[in-house]
Design a protein around this motif. Structure first.
Motif, PDB file in Angstrom:
ATOM      1  N   GLU A   1       0.987  -0.743   0.101  1.00 49.04           N
ATOM      2  CA  GLU A   1      -0.115  -0.489  -0.179  1.00 49.04           C
ATOM      3  C   GLU A   1       0.682   1.222  -0.189  1.00 49.04           C
ATOM      4  N   GLU A   2       1.833   1.193   0.320  1.00 52.24           N
ATOM      5  CA  GLU A   2       2.719   2.154   0.908  1.00 52.24           C
ATOM      6  C   GLU A   2       3.680   2.283  -0.380  1.00 52.24           C
ATOM      7  N   LEU A   3       3.573   1.895  -1.272  1.00 50.98           N
ATOM      8  CA  LEU A   3       4.009   1.714  -2.142  1.00 50.98           C
ATOM      9  C   LEU A   3       3.511   2.369  -3.434  1.00 50.98           C
ATOM     10  N   ILE A   4       2.340   2.057  -3.802  1.00 52.04           N
ATOM     11  CA  ILE A   4       1.086   2.825  -4.266  1.00 52.04           C
ATOM     12  C   ILE A   4       0.885   3.662  -4.277  1.00 52.04           C
ATOM     13  N   GLU A   5       1.288   4.374  -2.889  1.00 54.77           N
ATOM     14  CA  GLU A   5       0.942   5.657  -2.087  1.00 54.77           C
ATOM     15  C   GLU A   5       1.876   6.501  -2.806  1.00 54.77           C
ATOM     16  N   ILE A   6       3.253   5.942  -2.910  1.00 56.51           N
ATOM     17  CA  ILE A   6       4.249   6.944  -3.620  1.00 56.51           C
ATOM     18  C   ILE A   6       3.992   7.085  -4.163  1.00 56.51           C
ATOM     19  N   SER A   7       3.866   5.660  -4.876  1.00 54.15           N
ATOM     20  CA  SER A   7       3.646   6.044  -6.864  1.00 54.15           C
ATOM     21  C   SER A   7       2.507   7.154  -7.370  1.00 54.15           C
ATOM     22  N   SER A   8       1.345   7.735  -6.351  1.00 50.93           N
ATOM     23  CA  SER A   8       0.216   8.241  -6.797  1.00 50.93           C
ATOM     24  C   SER A   8       0.700   9.265  -6.230  1.00 50.93           C
ATOM     25  N   LEU A   9       2.112   9.681  -6.102  1.00 52.95           N
ATOM     26  CA  LEU A   9       1.950  10.858  -4.901  1.00 52.95           C
ATOM     27  C   LEU A   9       2.925  11.615  -6.192  1.00 52.95           C
ATOM     28  N   VAL A  10       3.959  10.197  -6.841  1.00 49.91           N
ATOM     29  CA  VAL A  10       5.340  10.713  -7.905  1.00 49.91           C
ATOM     30  C   VAL A  10       4.640  10.898  -9.272  1.00 49.91           C
ATOM     31  N   THR A  11       3.301  10.769  -9.450  1.00 50.76           N
ATOM     32  CA  THR A  11       2.260  10.980 -11.089  1.00 50.76           C
ATOM     33  C   THR A  11       1.119  12.603 -10.162  1.00 50.76           C
ATOM     34  N   GLU A  12       1.062  12.802  -9.339  1.00 51.80           N
ATOM     35  CA  GLU A  12       0.552  13.871  -9.142  1.00 51.80           C
ATOM     36  C   GLU A  12       2.106  15.122  -9.587  1.00 51.80           C
ATOM     37  N   ALA A  13       3.421  14.309  -9.423  1.00 52.25           N
ATOM     38  CA  ALA A  13       4.052  15.519  -8.692  1.00 52.25           C
ATOM     39  C   ALA A  13       4.653  15.724 -10.344  1.00 52.25           C
ATOM     40  N   ILE A  14       4.857  15.039 -11.165  1.00 47.20           N
ATOM     41  CA  ILE A  14       5.402  15.571 -12.455  1.00 47.20           C
ATOM     42  C   ILE A  14       3.839  15.855 -13.251  1.00 47.20           C
ATOM     43  N   GLU A  15       2.947  15.419 -13.249  1.00 40.12           N
ATOM     44  CA  GLU A  15       1.719  16.245 -13.887  1.00 40.12           C
ATOM     45  C   GLU A  15       1.741  17.958 -13.299  1.00 40.12           C
ATOM     46  N   LYS A  16       2.102  18.067 -12.517  1.00 38.24           N
ATOM     47  CA  LYS A  16       2.037  19.982 -11.575  1.00 38.24           C
ATOM     48  C   LYS A  16       3.904  20.576 -12.080  1.00 38.24           C
ATOM     49  N   ALA A  17       4.608  19.188 -12.133  1.00 36.88           N
ATOM     50  CA  ALA A  17       5.608  19.921 -12.857  1.00 36.88           C
ATOM     51  C   ALA A  17       5.792  19.906 -13.536  1.00 36.88           C
ATOM     52  N   ASN A  18       4.984  19.712 -14.741  1.00 39.78           N
ATOM     53  CA  ASN A  18       4.872  19.803 -16.286  1.00 39.78           C
ATOM     54  C   ASN A  18       3.971  20.541 -16.024  1.00 39.78           C
ATOM     55  N   GLN A  19       2.959  21.179 -15.615  1.00 42.25           N
ATOM     56  CA  GLN A  19       2.558  22.088 -15.241  1.00 42.25           C
ATOM     57  C   GLN A  19       2.760  23.700 -15.147  1.00 42.25           C
ATOM     58  N   ALA A  20       3.512  23.633 -14.097  1.00 41.62           N
ATOM     59  CA  ALA A  20       5.057  24.798 -14.516  1.00 41.62           C
ATOM     60  C   ALA A  20       5.633  25.103 -14.810  1.00 41.62           C
ATOM     61  N   PHE A  21       6.179  24.201 -15.975  1.00 42.56           N
ATOM     62  CA  PHE A  21       7.410  23.805 -16.730  1.00 42.56           C
ATOM     63  C   PHE A  21       6.209  24.570 -18.061  1.00 42.56           C
ATOM     64  N   THR A  22       5.478  23.984 -17.631  1.00 46.54           N
ATOM     65  CA  THR A  22       5.092  24.630 -19.569  1.00 46.54           C
ATOM     66  C   THR A  22       4.181  26.260 -19.791  1.00 46.54           C
ATOM     67  N   GLY A  23       3.687  25.949 -18.552  1.00 48.96           N
ATOM     68  CA  GLY A  23       3.121  27.657 -17.763  1.00 48.96           C
ATOM     69  C   GLY A  23       3.439  28.186 -16.858  1.00 48.96           C
ATOM     70  N   ALA A  24       5.136  28.247 -17.391  1.00 49.12           N
ATOM     71  CA  ALA A  24       5.509  28.994 -15.926  1.00 49.12           C
ATOM     72  C   ALA A  24       5.150  29.381 -14.849  1.00 49.12           C
ATOM     73  N   ASP A  25       5.099  28.523 -14.360  1.00 48.57           N
ATOM     74  CA  ASP A  25       4.059  28.749 -12.955  1.00 48.57           C
ATOM     75  C   ASP A  25       4.541  28.760 -11.662  1.00 48.57           C
ATOM     76  N   VAL A  26       5.184  29.871 -11.086  1.00 44.44           N
ATOM     77  CA  VAL A  26       6.376  29.564 -10.364  1.00 44.44           C
ATOM     78  C   VAL A  26       5.697  29.152  -9.049  1.00 44.44           C
ATOM     79  N   GLU A  27       4.214  29.492  -7.870  1.00 43.02           N
ATOM     80  CA  GLU A  27       4.027  28.815  -7.570  1.00 43.02           C
ATOM     81  C   GLU A  27       3.002  27.371  -7.233  1.00 43.02           C
ATOM     82  N   LEU A  28       3.185  26.573  -8.598  1.00 49.39           N
ATOM     83  CA  LEU A  28       2.986  25.623  -8.523  1.00 49.39           C
ATOM     84  C   LEU A  28       4.208  25.120  -8.866  1.00 49.39           C
ATOM     85  N   ALA A  29       5.280  24.989  -9.326  1.00 52.21           N
ATOM     86  CA  ALA A  29       6.325  24.767  -9.060  1.00 52.21           C
ATOM     87  C   ALA A  29       7.124  24.706  -7.710  1.00 52.21           C
TER      88      ALA A  29
END
Length: 220
Positions: free
Chosen positions: A14-42
């Motif tokens: 279960e902890e592996l699944i939780e970590i994986s879910s957080l990683v997915t959230e991280a890469i999704e938000k990182a990409n939004q910040a990266f493409t949109g120059a969103d410093v708060e999201l970064a």
């Protein structure tokens, strides 16, 4: 005692699944910040990485305790050792998402990637997000067809990564040195993210089948 042991194994999964879910959230938000120059999201991605690190440490301590106190054998031993290795890859994926966000923060209010490479990096990011989502699904379902999907996505990432280096080495490349460095680093971050995703997928396949697939890439 057997029920306690099985409960501990389940908690590791279960902890592996939780970590994986957080990683997915991280890469999704990182990409939004990266493409949109969103410093708060970064900044949100950068701060949230501490949670992934904490969970990895907690999982590793739990797994080591199981090894020391329960003496697992056969498939249970594979599960514990595999979980230790998968948690390390997932934590590294979280770090790479953080690196992408840090690039976005560094270049704010400008965007990191020049217009000529926007579509390439959009595809790189989308493939990484697909891989991360499929890893979570794979950890939940152990559906091995997902392993092939992850490997295929990573093969395309490798192609795109090579094309970036072709672009920056071409005579027509006119960007300044800092942009060239940023592009090189960003491409590497996205490429390594996919490689670590494949590493996790291969380990899940090993847990299910007991057979180790040949490695198609090298880890740092």
């Amino acid at each position: 005692m057997r029920k306690v042991f099985q409960a501990e194994l389940h908690q590791v999964g279960e902890e592996l699944i939780e970590i994986s879910s957080l990683v997915t959230e991280a890469i999704e938000k990182a990409n939004q910040a990266f493409t949109g120059a969103d410093v708060e999201l970064a900044q949100e991605v950068i701060a949230a990485d501490a949670r992934i690190d904490f969970l990895q440490n907690d999982l590793d301590e739990r797994a080591i305790d199981i090894l020391a106190l329960q003496g697992p054998v056969a498939s249970d031993l594979r599960m514990i050792v595999g979980s230790l290795r998968m948690s390390a890859s997932l934590e590294r994926m979280g770090d790479l998402a953080r690196h992408v966000a840090q690039l976005a923060r560094l270049r704010f209010p400008e965007k990191v990637i020049p217009a000529s490479l926007t579509s390439t990096f959009d595809e790189l990011a989308e493939l990484d997000i697909q891989i991360s989502r499929k890893i979570t699904e794979l950890l939940e379902t152990r559906e091995l067809g997902l392993v092939n999907d992850i490997q295929s996505a990573n093969a395309r990432i490798n192609e795109l990564h090579r094309s970036v280096f072709g672009a920056i080495s071409a005579p027509e490349w006119q960007e300044n040195p800092s942009t060239t460095v940023d592009v090189t680093l960003a491409s590497r971050y996205f490429e390594r993210f996919g490689d670590h995703g494949v590493s996790v997928a291969r380990k899940v396949s090993y847990l299910v089948t007991g057979q180790w697939q040949p490695e198609s890439f090298t880890q740092p």
